[in-house]
Design an enzyme around this catalytic site. Structure first.
Site, PDB file in Angstrom:
ATOM      1  N   HIS A  93      -1.422  -8.495   1.570  1.00 31.06           N
ATOM      2  CA  HIS A  93      -1.693  -9.804   2.165  1.00 31.06           C
ATOM      3  C   HIS A  93      -3.093 -10.286   1.788  1.00 31.06           C
ATOM      4  O   HIS A  93      -3.234 -11.248   1.050  1.00 31.06           O
ATOM      5  CB  HIS A  93      -1.524  -9.742   3.694  1.00 31.06           C
ATOM      6  N   HIS A 110      -3.675  -7.829  10.073  1.00 34.36           N
ATOM      7  CA  HIS A 110      -2.676  -8.776  10.589  1.00 34.36           C
ATOM      8  C   HIS A 110      -1.345  -8.074  10.819  1.00 34.36           C
ATOM      9  O   HIS A 110      -0.301  -8.697  10.820  1.00 34.36           O
ATOM     10  CB  HIS A 110      -2.509  -9.956   9.625  1.00 34.36           C
TER      11      HIS A 110
END
Ligand code: FES
Length: 160
Positions: A93, A110
């Site tokens: 990510h 996250h």
């Protein structure tokens, strides 16, 4: 006509090759064979314990990676139980470090999660790309070598 390997095309080729490997089980070319990777010793089989990750760098000093014995068969797994695998330790990510925990790789930035038994498939969180797997080879002395990267390491335009 000259062709360049774009990041998108590289990811597509790698995903297709990984799917081929998953479907065939024994296919040999499940990572980009045209790139030249070093063979780097990671550990010896005698040092690898189930559920205890080993941190190393591959294919160079700025690329953290993790080797782990899962205790269950895995795509691309080596060793007598086909359960020893390695992956880039950078989340796909935004590049945060992932950690091995309870049979999965987790990124705490996250909360993306990746399945190490399924070639690093992402199954939760914001990461949309699989965690790049590092194919391994074992020699006659039980030394385990990293020999390539299946997928693009986060933040790079090429792995080597
Ligand atoms: S950096 Fe890993 S989920 Fe965002």
């Amino acid at each position: 006509m000259t062709q360049t390997l774009t990041r998108r095309r590289f990811v597509q080729l790698t995903a297709a090759a990984t799917a081929l490997f998953a479907a065939g089980g024994k296919a040999q070319l499940w990572y980009a064979p045209s790139l030249t990777y070093p063979a780097v010793k990671v550990a010896n089989l005698s040092q690898v314990k189930t559920g205890q990750p080993i941190i190393f760098n591959y294919p160079d000093a700025s690329a953290p990676a993790i080797l782990v014995k899962l205790g269950r068969p895995a795509i691309g797994g080596v060793g007598k139980d086909r359960d020893i695998v390695a992956f880039s330790a950078l989340c796909t990510h935004m590049g945060c470090p992932v950690q091995y925990e309870k049979g999965r790789f987790i990124c705490r930035c996250h909360y993306s999660m990746f399945d190490p038994a399924k070639a690093g498939q992402t199954y939760q969180g914001l990461a949309s790309s699989w965690l790049p797997q590092i194919p391994l080879r074992i020699d006659g002395k039980g030394d385990i070598y990293a020999v390539a990267v299946a997928g693009l390491i986060w933040g790079r335009v090429k792995n080597v």
